[in-house]
Design an enzyme around this catalytic site. Sequence first.
Site, PDB file in Angstrom:
ATOM      1  N   TRP A 141       0.874  -1.177   0.000  1.00 22.46           N
ATOM      2  CA  TRP A 141       0.000   0.000   0.000  1.00 22.46           C
ATOM      3  C   TRP A 141       0.912   1.227   0.000  1.00 22.46           C
ATOM      4  O   TRP A 141       1.767   1.360   0.890  1.00 22.46           O
ATOM      5  CB  TRP A 141      -0.844  -0.052   1.267  1.00 22.46           C
ATOM      6  N   ASP A 222      -0.442  -4.918   9.588  1.00 27.08           N
ATOM      7  CA  ASP A 222      -1.463  -3.997   9.092  1.00 27.08           C
ATOM      8  C   ASP A 222      -2.670  -4.843   8.672  1.00 27.08           C
ATOM      9  O   ASP A 222      -2.612  -5.573   7.684  1.00 27.08           O
ATOM     10  CB  ASP A 222      -0.907  -3.198   7.902  1.00 27.08           C
ATOM     11  N   LYS A 257     -13.329  -0.989   6.206  1.00 24.25           N
ATOM     12  CA  LYS A 257     -13.789  -1.907   5.167  1.00 24.25           C
ATOM     13  C   LYS A 257     -14.861  -2.850   5.713  1.00 24.25           C
ATOM     14  O   LYS A 257     -15.932  -2.962   5.136  1.00 24.25           O
ATOM     15  CB  LYS A 257     -12.613  -2.718   4.617  1.00 24.25           C
TER      16      LYS A 257
HETATM   17  C1  PLP Z   1      -3.129  -1.998   3.536  1.00 24.36           C
HETATM   18  C2  PLP Z   1      -3.938  -0.905   4.097  1.00 24.36           C
HETATM   19  N1  PLP Z   1      -3.657  -0.431   5.301  1.00 24.36           N
HETATM   20  C3  PLP Z   1      -4.354   0.558   5.864  1.00 24.36           C
HETATM   21  C4  PLP Z   1      -5.405   1.147   5.196  1.00 24.36           C
HETATM   22  C5  PLP Z   1      -6.083   2.276   5.908  1.00 24.36           C
HETATM   23  O1  PLP Z   1      -7.410   2.280   5.946  1.00 24.36           O
HETATM   24  P1  PLP Z   1      -8.237   3.411   6.687  1.00 24.36           P
HETATM   25  O2  PLP Z   1      -7.292   4.440   7.220  1.00 24.36           O
HETATM   26  O3  PLP Z   1      -9.114   3.986   5.645  1.00 24.36           O
HETATM   27  O4  PLP Z   1      -8.955   2.714   7.767  1.00 24.36           O
HETATM   28  C6  PLP Z   1      -5.745   0.708   3.924  1.00 24.36           C
HETATM   29  C7  PLP Z   1      -6.819   1.364   3.163  1.00 24.36           C
HETATM   30  O5  PLP Z   1      -6.896   1.373   1.987  1.00 24.36           O
HETATM   31  C8  PLP Z   1      -4.988  -0.343   3.360  1.00 24.36           C
HETATM   32  O6  PLP Z   1      -5.260  -0.823   2.148  1.00 24.36           O
END
Ligand code: PLP
Length: 406
Positions: A141, A222, A257
Amino acid sequence: MTEGALSARVTDAPGDPIFGIVELFRADPRPHKINLAAGVYMDEAGVTPILPSVRTAEERLLATATTKQYAPIGGDAAYLAAAKSLLFRTVGGAWGEIESGVADRVQMLHTPGGTGAVRLAVDLVSRLRPGAEVWVGEPTWPNHTQIIDAARITARRHDWITDDARSLNATALFDAIAAAKGGDAMILHGACHNPTGIDPTAEQWREIAEQMAHRGILPILDFAYQGFGDGLIEDAASLRAFLATGCELLVASSSSKNFALYNERVGSLAIVGSDAAAAATIATHARMAVRTMWSNPPAHGGAIVSTILGDAALRTQWESEVSAMRTRIQQSRATFVTALAAVGAGDFSHLLNHRGMFSLLGLADDQLKRLREEHAVYLVSRGRINMAGLSSAKVPIVATAVAAVL
Ligand SMILES: Cc1ncc(COP(=O)(O)O)c(C=O)c1O
């Protein structure tokens, strides 16, 4: 412009790689455009819905809430207990039963989304392990490396998948673990890897966890997609593998999600210490870091999650909503693979081994540009596709477009 102006001698920062493509999509006036770039769940109609369980919880909160008073720095206790139960639930155990030997050595903090949790985890490395580097698989990511840079830490990128982006390159991953120095940290995706969809097996997780514990490398797990792979409990096999080693561990989780609470900014950082005292001490530093970043978390999303998870009937309803999202994603994968073969794009059956919303189709920038300009189909770099953006009507269109640019 004066010499001391903030804007003196600076050029534009690079845009965010994913949000940048989504902006291009928004600006496209063609009605038949297809967004497979955004990292959000979409239903058959292309909508990212409010889950019915969330709506019910919000109705209850509206009827009963009495204050908008600040939450504690680490977040509300009911949310923290609920998030802990979800992450550390025992296999085959009732709700509330937590992996043995873990309950006492965990400290939870409510963060603004998974992003806040990853940011806090990396910040803790910078505060508590000066000189440590953070290892991160390539690809990952993109925000991981941006966050590591923001914390002024050196990011060490390492290989971990095969060149064709189809499967795990375990040798490369173990080489990276061997090359890291004791005290470094390594970010790993707990399940449903973004952008590749490639997850180690439970057996491989055990091996990874043992090697990292042996080398003294701090895992930052993560865990943004719990429930989107094989199931809420099944997807935590990675976490259980690390817990079994007794090592210290940071787990960044997200409710964006699996509760579809994207804009409520709700997630958590679980600090797993070697014992209760270690976890409590690390948590004091985490609270100090939070105080300087967002002071205390946005409470509404956490209240929704704790309302759902704290009510047996609502929790059961939510679990079936997660299951429905997961099943739709898996079905989209299967129909897409069949459609690609049918239009002569080739054998993409490896996509069926991937988990979660994403996979890389392995497309080059010029092919992605043609997909956008000639076919109004939007993907992220290397052809990251969001399977949830497909519908039965869109699958043949996208498959034909992909075949045309291959
Ligand atoms: C691998 C990964 N980590 C963390 C996140 C963070 O998500 P959020 O801050 O929207 O909860 C995402 C969101 O796309 C992700 O794909």
